[in-house]
Enzyme design. Structure first.
Site, mmCIF file in Angstrom:
data_model
loop_
_atom_site.group_PDB
_atom_site.id
_atom_site.type_symbol
_atom_site.label_atom_id
_atom_site.label_comp_id
_atom_site.label_asym_id
_atom_site.label_seq_id
_atom_site.Cartn_x
_atom_site.Cartn_y
_atom_site.Cartn_z
ATOM 1 N N HIS A 50 0.821 -1.221 0.000
ATOM 2 C CA HIS A 50 0.000 0.000 0.000
ATOM 3 C C HIS A 50 0.851 1.265 0.000
ATOM 4 C CE1 HIS A 50 -3.395 -2.550 0.500
ATOM 5 N NE2 HIS A 50 -3.157 -2.859 1.753
ATOM 6 N N GLY A 56 -2.110 2.504 5.003
ATOM 7 C CA GLY A 56 -2.400 1.131 5.396
ATOM 8 C C GLY A 56 -1.246 0.414 6.055
ATOM 9 N N ASP A 69 -2.485 -11.155 -1.522
ATOM 10 C CA ASP A 69 -3.065 -10.625 -0.296
ATOM 11 C C ASP A 69 -4.548 -10.359 -0.547
ATOM 12 O OD1 ASP A 69 -1.820 -9.215 2.363
ATOM 13 O OD2 ASP A 69 -3.579 -8.092 1.682
ATOM 14 N N HIS A 125 -6.103 -7.743 0.080
ATOM 15 C CA HIS A 125 -6.243 -6.345 -0.311
ATOM 16 C C HIS A 125 -5.465 -6.077 -1.598
ATOM 17 C CE1 HIS A 125 -6.461 -6.414 4.206
ATOM 18 N NE2 HIS A 125 -7.631 -5.909 3.889
ATOM 19 N N ASP A 171 -4.378 -13.194 4.878
ATOM 20 C CA ASP A 171 -5.656 -12.574 5.234
ATOM 21 C C ASP A 171 -6.778 -12.982 4.283
ATOM 22 O OD1 ASP A 171 -4.433 -11.179 3.190
ATOM 23 O OD2 ASP A 171 -4.357 -9.265 4.252
ATOM 24 N N TYR A 189 -4.719 -11.473 9.877
ATOM 25 C CA TYR A 189 -5.341 -10.832 11.045
ATOM 26 C C TYR A 189 -6.451 -11.697 11.652
ATOM 27 C CZ TYR A 189 -3.027 -7.104 8.510
ATOM 28 O OH TYR A 189 -2.103 -6.369 7.828
#
Length: 300
Positions: free
Chosen positions: A120, A128, A157, A159, A234, A277
């Site tokens: 990010h 982020g 990921d 994201h 994640d 997470y």
């Protein structure tokens, strides 16, 4: 197997992220305990130079980040309080990815960074919890300082790798591929060379079928000399910041697919661990540990 790790990776972290960030200290211990890695596999990087970071980041942003003079508006999206320890941590993290990439290129094998995957971070700003984009910097380093002519960045990921996409928007030598949750951060997405936005709840079979059909095609089309892999866990159904529904086993099959494909095409790989997470730290460690275990069985 080369593994970059430094105690500086562990700190500092924001209070609300302290639990998942503990993985950076515990993962090396777990790898040693399970016999997946030995002490000789671990390497302690120094700090990257400003010149190295400047291969992808603008001088004004670097100056303010390195001298702790980011404005409140600039620092807020990052999520960390500015301090020298944070600067040292980021420069060390970046150098770990650069050194690992050079080792993988030299040996034709795979290198890991216990941390990293800071996708990010844009050329001119951070966000982020990402300040310097380790894999983007390392990719640029290979292009500038080695015989590597083309790079593929595989970002799995949950994201989107928005910073990486922005950095290499006009760099045909680097092909950016991001496969992520559509309805997740960042909500205003950049355009990678190849984006696959997945609906909420995407399961193992759907995910793996898509990846299995796309990755070899990208390699054939782009003909990279080197692959960077962002292996965030994640994507797990248990992840509190993710919206996909992969199992730990499915996440492992994802890693196997990437590693086996790269190995089949004789491509060296640098892997940064990315996000994770899940509420239970054991789930995060199990998923990350199996990434190393699978790679060790392929790159023997």
């Amino acid at each position: 197997m080369y593994i970059a790790y430094h105690p500086l990776y562990n700190h500092p972290v924001p209070e609300n992220h302290r639990f998942p960030m503990e993985k950076y200290a515990l993962l090396p211990q777990q790898l040693l305990y399970e016999g997946i890695a030995s002490a000789s596999n671990f390497h302690t990087p120094e700090k990257a130079t400003q010149a190295t970071a400047a291969l992808v980041h603008t001088q004004p942003y670097l100056h303010n980040f390195l001298h702790l003079t980011l404005s409140h508006k600039e620092a807020l999206p990052i999520g960390f309080v500015q301090c020298q320890q944070l600067v040292d941590r980021e420069l060390t993290l970046v150098q770990g990815t650069v050194e690992g990439a050079l080792w993988a290129l030299r040996t034709g094998e795979i290198a890991f960074n216990i941390a990293g995957g800071t996708h990010h971070a844009f050329s001119n700003r951070g966000e982020g919890f990402c300040m310097l984009n380790d894999q983007a910097i390392a990719a640029a380093y290979l292009l500038h300082h080695t015989a590597v002519k083309k790079v593929l960045i595989v970002d799995l990921d949950v994201h989107q790798g928005n910073g990486t996409a922005e950095i290499f928007r006009n760099t045909p030598e680097v092909f950016t591929f991001s496969m992520h949750a559509q309805a997740n951060y960042p909500f205003e997405k950049e355009q990678s060379d190849k984006d696959i936005a997945l609906p909420n709840g995407t399961d193992d079979k759907t995910y793996l079928d898509i990846l299995r059909s796309v990755l070899p095609q990208l390699i054939e089309a782009h003909q990279p000399d080197f692959v960077f892999y962002q292996a965030g866990v994640d994507v797990l159904a248990t992840d509190k910041l993710g919206k996909l529904s992969l199992t730990v086993e499915g996440c492992g099959e994802r890693d196997r697919l990437v590693f086996e494909t790269c190995h089949r095409y004789h491509l060296p790989v640098q892997c940064s661990m990315g996000g994770g997470y899940s509420p239970q730290l054991t789930s995060i460690l199990r998923a990350h540990t199996q990434t190393f275990a699978i790679a060790s069985g392929i790159y023997e």
